[in-house]
Scaffold this active site. Structure first.
Site, mmCIF file in Angstrom:
data_model
loop_
_atom_site.group_PDB
_atom_site.id
_atom_site.type_symbol
_atom_site.label_atom_id
_atom_site.label_comp_id
_atom_site.label_asym_id
_atom_site.label_seq_id
_atom_site.Cartn_x
_atom_site.Cartn_y
_atom_site.Cartn_z
ATOM 1 N N ASP A 89 -15.619 21.583 34.775
ATOM 2 C CA ASP A 89 -16.758 21.057 34.024
ATOM 3 C C ASP A 89 -17.841 20.706 35.040
ATOM 4 O O ASP A 89 -17.618 20.752 36.248
ATOM 5 C CB ASP A 89 -16.368 19.903 33.100
ATOM 6 C CG ASP A 89 -15.810 18.717 33.846
ATOM 7 O OD1 ASP A 89 -15.946 18.667 35.067
ATOM 8 O OD2 ASP A 89 -15.239 17.829 33.188
ATOM 9 N N ASP A 264 -9.895 20.592 26.007
ATOM 10 C CA ASP A 264 -9.272 19.952 27.161
ATOM 11 C C ASP A 264 -9.352 18.462 26.926
ATOM 12 O O ASP A 264 -10.277 17.980 26.263
ATOM 13 C CB ASP A 264 -9.998 20.306 28.467
ATOM 14 C CG ASP A 264 -11.284 19.511 28.631
ATOM 15 O OD1 ASP A 264 -11.240 18.433 29.243
ATOM 16 O OD2 ASP A 264 -12.333 19.958 28.133
ATOM 17 N N CYS A 302 11.717 18.483 19.215
ATOM 18 C CA CYS A 302 10.925 18.977 20.352
ATOM 19 C C CYS A 302 11.828 19.751 21.318
ATOM 20 O O CYS A 302 12.951 19.329 21.592
ATOM 21 C CB CYS A 302 10.271 17.804 21.070
ATOM 22 S SG CYS A 302 9.322 18.290 22.527
ATOM 23 N N CYS A 304 11.024 20.458 24.526
ATOM 24 C CA CYS A 304 10.597 20.301 25.929
ATOM 25 C C CYS A 304 11.786 19.910 26.811
ATOM 26 O O CYS A 304 12.830 19.479 26.322
ATOM 27 C CB CYS A 304 9.467 19.272 26.039
ATOM 28 S SG CYS A 304 10.017 17.562 26.157
ATOM 29 N N CYS A 307 13.004 16.259 26.175
ATOM 30 C CA CYS A 307 13.766 16.023 24.945
ATOM 31 C C CYS A 307 15.122 16.740 24.946
ATOM 32 O O CYS A 307 16.061 16.306 24.291
ATOM 33 C CB CYS A 307 12.942 16.449 23.732
ATOM 34 S SG CYS A 307 11.531 15.356 23.479
ATOM 35 N N HIS A 333 6.677 15.764 28.179
ATOM 36 C CA HIS A 333 6.806 15.748 26.718
ATOM 37 C C HIS A 333 5.440 15.759 26.027
ATOM 38 O O HIS A 333 5.200 16.569 25.126
ATOM 39 C CB HIS A 333 7.610 14.538 26.242
ATOM 40 C CG HIS A 333 7.522 14.354 24.762
ATOM 41 N ND1 HIS A 333 8.219 15.146 23.873
ATOM 42 C CD2 HIS A 333 6.731 13.535 24.016
ATOM 43 C CE1 HIS A 333 7.878 14.809 22.636
ATOM 44 N NE2 HIS A 333 6.984 13.834 22.684
HETATM 45 ZN ZN LIG Z 1 9.709 16.654 24.074
#
Ligand SMILES: [Zn+2]
Length: 371
Positions: A89, A264, A302, A304, A307, A333
């Site tokens: 930016d 973003d 989730c 990820c 998790c 996460h």
């Molecule tokens: Zn997660």
């Protein structure tokens, strides 16, 4: 550099931005790497959680480590070991957020937040700094107004006139030098005023920018009408980036629905560091005592790394003891949650199920007030 639209439904669309460092499938959430680092995450973790691109900040990199050093290192991506596309930016927003900033016709005079020395930023300096940083996508240096929510019509209009004059200077500086494979986005402003947003979109639509940043919008739901006005005017075949917004899932849905291709925001990792974690049933704070003996993952649905391998009681323990691992796991996460949500939104446009996803996701997310 190239942008191709795959599917269009009203103002929303899916597409692909091609850069020299790879492609970005849109809509996409661009991961914030303000000072050439994603907070608490390695670039390998960013890639694993689905992050396609990183956005760094020109103001911060100008002060530390200096743009000449980044150029010597081979550019931003090379410097931080990231293989994918990058954005910078312009630094306009960070500079205008500093105390005692003086705006002149030429540019702005401000003091470094690090050592207090007086510095100058102009459209030409911003373009030169962004050229040296060497991201794939650059933003024109603008004069954001309305971030404090207090600017009246006259003040906003005056700032818009400056933004437009500076945009022309950025365009000239960008075309006048070697910017091989680097694209410039113009930044549409106009505060909360529909008339000014329309004027700004008309102005930018007529100029040869590769794409557009949308500035000074911090609540897409409230600004839905403004997004519509701008995106109905801006050339559909050019990509649009909503600058610095994406803390709330509803903003991502409303943004995409009204023509935003990329977002973003620092919020996912910032909130993670405070223990505020997204779940499909709303946000929770992992530091809360009720998670002391909770051995479920942060979000059972989730996928990820956090998790799949850790539970709430352990995360809480890491926060209670100040273990650095807590920041990394929480950041993995939260960033995964937001990046994958935008990916799901992308798929829903392709499958014509956007409105079903929007309704079911938002009902569940905002239905329960979690702590
Ligand atoms: Zn997660």
């Amino acid at each position: 550099m190239d942008f191709a639209i795959e599917k269009q439904n009203g103002l929303m669309r899916t597409g692909v931005i091609k850069t020299p460092h790879g492609v970005i499938e849109t809509p996409a959430f661009v991961v914030a790497g303000t000072r050439a680092a994603v907070k608490a995450l390695t670039v390998a973790e960013v890639a694993t959680l689905g992050g396609q691109a990183i956005l760094a900040n020109t103001y911060h990199l100008l002060l530390q480590p200096g743009v000449d050093l980044i150029e010597k290192a081979g550019g931003l991506a090379q410097f931080m070991g990231f293989l994918g596309p990058t954005f910078t930016d312009s630094g306009g927003f960070q500079i205008m957020s500093l105390p005692k900033v003086r705006v002149t016709g030429e540019g702005v005079i401000f003091r470094s937040h690090i050592d207090g020395r007086e510095l100058r930023m102009t459209p030409e300096i911003s373009m030169e700094a962004q050229r040296k940083i060497g991201a794939d996508i650059h933003m024109a240096f603008d004069l954001p107004v309305g971030y404090d929510g207090e600017a009246d019509f006259a003040k906003t209009k005056h700032a818009l006139t400056t933004t437009h004059a500076w945009a022309l200077r950025c365009l000239e500086a960008h075309q006048g030098k070697s910017f091989a494979g680097q694209a410039l986005y113009g930044v549409v402003q106009g505060g909360k005023f529909a008339e000014l947003r329309k004027q700004s979109a008309d102005f930018f639509a007529a100029l040869p920018f590769f794409g557009y940043g949308i500035g000074s919008i911090y609540n897409a739901k409230e600004a839905e009408g403004l997004l519509k006005i701008m995106h109905q005017i801006l050339p559909a075949e050019r990509p649009r980036h909503l600058l610095g917004m994406g803390a709330e899932p509803v903003d991502l849905f409303v943004g995409v629905e009204n023509g935003v291709d990329t977002f973003d925001c620092v919020a996912p990792t910032r909130q993670a560091r405070n223990g505020a974690l997204y779940t499909l049933d709303g946000r929770i704070n992992i530091k809360n005592a009720k998670y002391r003996e909770d051995f479920a993952p942060i979000d059972a649905e989730c996928n990820c790394y956090c998790c799949k391998n850790y539970n709430r009681a352990y995360l809480r323990h890491l926060f209670q003891t100040g273990e650095l691992l807590g920041l990394t796991l929480a950041s993995i996460h939260n960033e995964y949650f937001v990046v994958q949500l935008v990916q799901k939104i992308r798929e829903s446009i392709q499958n014509h199920t956007f409105f079903e996803l929007k309704t079911s996701f938002l009902q569940r997310y905002y239905d329960k007030i979690s702590s």
